[in-house]
Scaffold this active site. Structure first.
Site, PDB file in Angstrom:
ATOM      1  N   LYS A 197      32.798  48.438 -52.734  1.00 51.40           N
ATOM      2  CA  LYS A 197      31.742  48.852 -53.822  1.00 51.40           C
ATOM      3  C   LYS A 197      32.431  48.272 -54.874  1.00 51.40           C
ATOM      4  O   LYS A 197      33.500  48.358 -55.562  1.00 51.40           O
ATOM      5  CB  LYS A 197      31.701  50.154 -53.836  1.00 51.40           C
ATOM      6  CG  LYS A 197      30.836  50.754 -55.016  1.00 51.40           C
ATOM      7  CD  LYS A 197      30.861  52.118 -55.127  1.00 51.40           C
ATOM      8  CE  LYS A 197      29.896  52.902 -55.968  1.00 51.40           C
ATOM      9  NZ  LYS A 197      29.974  54.297 -55.878  1.00 51.40           N
ATOM     10  N   LYS A 252      28.205  47.075 -51.676  1.00 50.88           N
ATOM     11  CA  LYS A 252      27.395  47.466 -52.683  1.00 50.88           C
ATOM     12  C   LYS A 252      27.737  46.889 -53.974  1.00 50.88           C
ATOM     13  O   LYS A 252      28.891  47.033 -54.256  1.00 50.88           O
ATOM     14  CB  LYS A 252      27.483  48.933 -52.808  1.00 50.88           C
ATOM     15  CG  LYS A 252      26.697  49.675 -53.939  1.00 50.88           C
ATOM     16  CD  LYS A 252      26.721  51.161 -53.902  1.00 50.88           C
ATOM     17  CE  LYS A 252      25.855  51.570 -55.048  1.00 50.88           C
ATOM     18  NZ  LYS A 252      25.962  53.114 -55.242  1.00 50.88           N
TER      19      LYS A 252
END
Length: 331
Positions: A197, A252
């Site tokens: 992330k 992400k």
């Protein structure tokens, strides 16, 4: 053999031959629908995400019915915490009667076969908008945050969630959560680790939607989310989470990081997911609403790109629309 005996366009001439050699096929099975749940009655539009709404639990059940009818496998829940419930220690995150927990119970009772995924992170519950518990200097402390995340994950598991998805990027949290789940007998609760992330600028509309943008203010998450310039680091993070017991891994944001998705899938071969985040959605919607791009064609093309890069599934706010279009096409 060279031209004219080799003509690649021959196979592109007709629909039937294009379909015969198509390498990647997008279906509703590839889609996860992120939804925002709030305590208020009814629905509330998210201005920075046209077409996305915050939902009460009864409205959430209506959306879940649509998802089930379209054979979308799972919803991912993100609670909008009331300001008075936020605190420095984020205690509301593991309240067994909290919003996320009540939403899980309602969904599993009404739609037992629909997958339910919950976000495990503290930012919706902290007064400062960070994903963890901070010290006097504002630094997010790792180990005490992991303890809180374990309590949050267990609370979700007790509510009946299928998948917990730690999105916080604390070190060691996957192993701690897995150990706790096993100890309490939640052996079937899956972990979707947000392993790579990034500290991205594409999250702004999401923070508006869950109500953490104002709390975060001019703060940032650089000291725990990943540097957008790095991809080798992503492989290291993924390897750690797999070793600690993750069932699935996440990259992400999505589209700007398809190279990372490809590297993760090639290196590990594990179930790999990507999140077409709020900023990606908002940009596309702006273009669609201005008539600059064709929505259906562009959405399906973008989601197919995730599949081509190696993603097994995509969290996308276009999930219901995409599933509907794919159904119309017979996919």
């Amino acid at each position: 053999m060279a031209y004219p005996y080799t003509r690649p366009r021959r196979m592109r001439r007709d629909d039937f031959s294009r379909r015969l050699m198509r390498e990647h096929v997008l279906t509703a099975n590839d889609l996860i629908y992120p939804v925002f749940v709030h305590e208020l009655p009814g629905r509330e539009a998210v201005p920075s995400m046209p077409g996305v709404e915050r939902l009460s639990i009864d409205e959430l059940l209506k959306v879940a019915e649509q998802a089930s009818a379209l054979r979308v496998p799972a919803l991912a829940l993100f609670p909008v915490t009331a300001p008075e419930a936020k605190s420095l220690q984020a205690e509301a995150a593991w309240d067994d009667d909290g919003l996320a927990q009540r939403a899980v119970r309602a969904l599993k009772q009404r739609f037992p076969k629909l997958g339910v995924i919950t976000d495990v992170a503290l930012d919706p519950f902290t007064t400062h908008g960070q994903d963890g518990i901070i010290d006097d200097s504002g630094y997010v402390m790792n180990d005490i945050t992991v303890e809180a995340l374990v309590k949050q994950a267990l609370s979700h598991a007790r509510a009946g969630v299928d998948v917990v998805a730690p999105s916080d990027m604390m070190d060691g949290r996957i192993g701690a959560i897995r150990e706790a789940l096993e100890s309490e007998g939640h052996v079937h609760t899956r972990i979707m680790a947000y392993s790579a992330k990034y500290a991205s600028a594409f999250y702004g509309p999401f923070r508006d939607a869950v109500g953490s943008a104002g709390n975060l203010g001019k703060g940032n998450k650089y000291n725990y989310q990943m540097d957008p310039a790095n991809s080798n680091e992503a492989l290291h993070e993924v390897a750690l989470d797999i070793d600690e017991g993750a069932d699935m891994v996440m990259v992400k944001p999505g589209m700007p990081y398809l190279d990372v998705v490809r590297r993760v899938k090639d290196e590990f071969g594990v179930p790999t997911f990507a999140y077409q985040v709020s900023g990606e959605y908002a940009m596309l919607k702006a273009a669609f609403n201005n008539g600059w791009l064709d929505e259906r064609a562009c959405v399906l093309e973008a989601l197919t790109a995730f599949k081509r890069a190696g993603a097994d599934g995509v969290l996308t706010y276009f999930a219901l629309d995409a599933a509907r279009w794919l159904k119309e096409e017979g996919a």
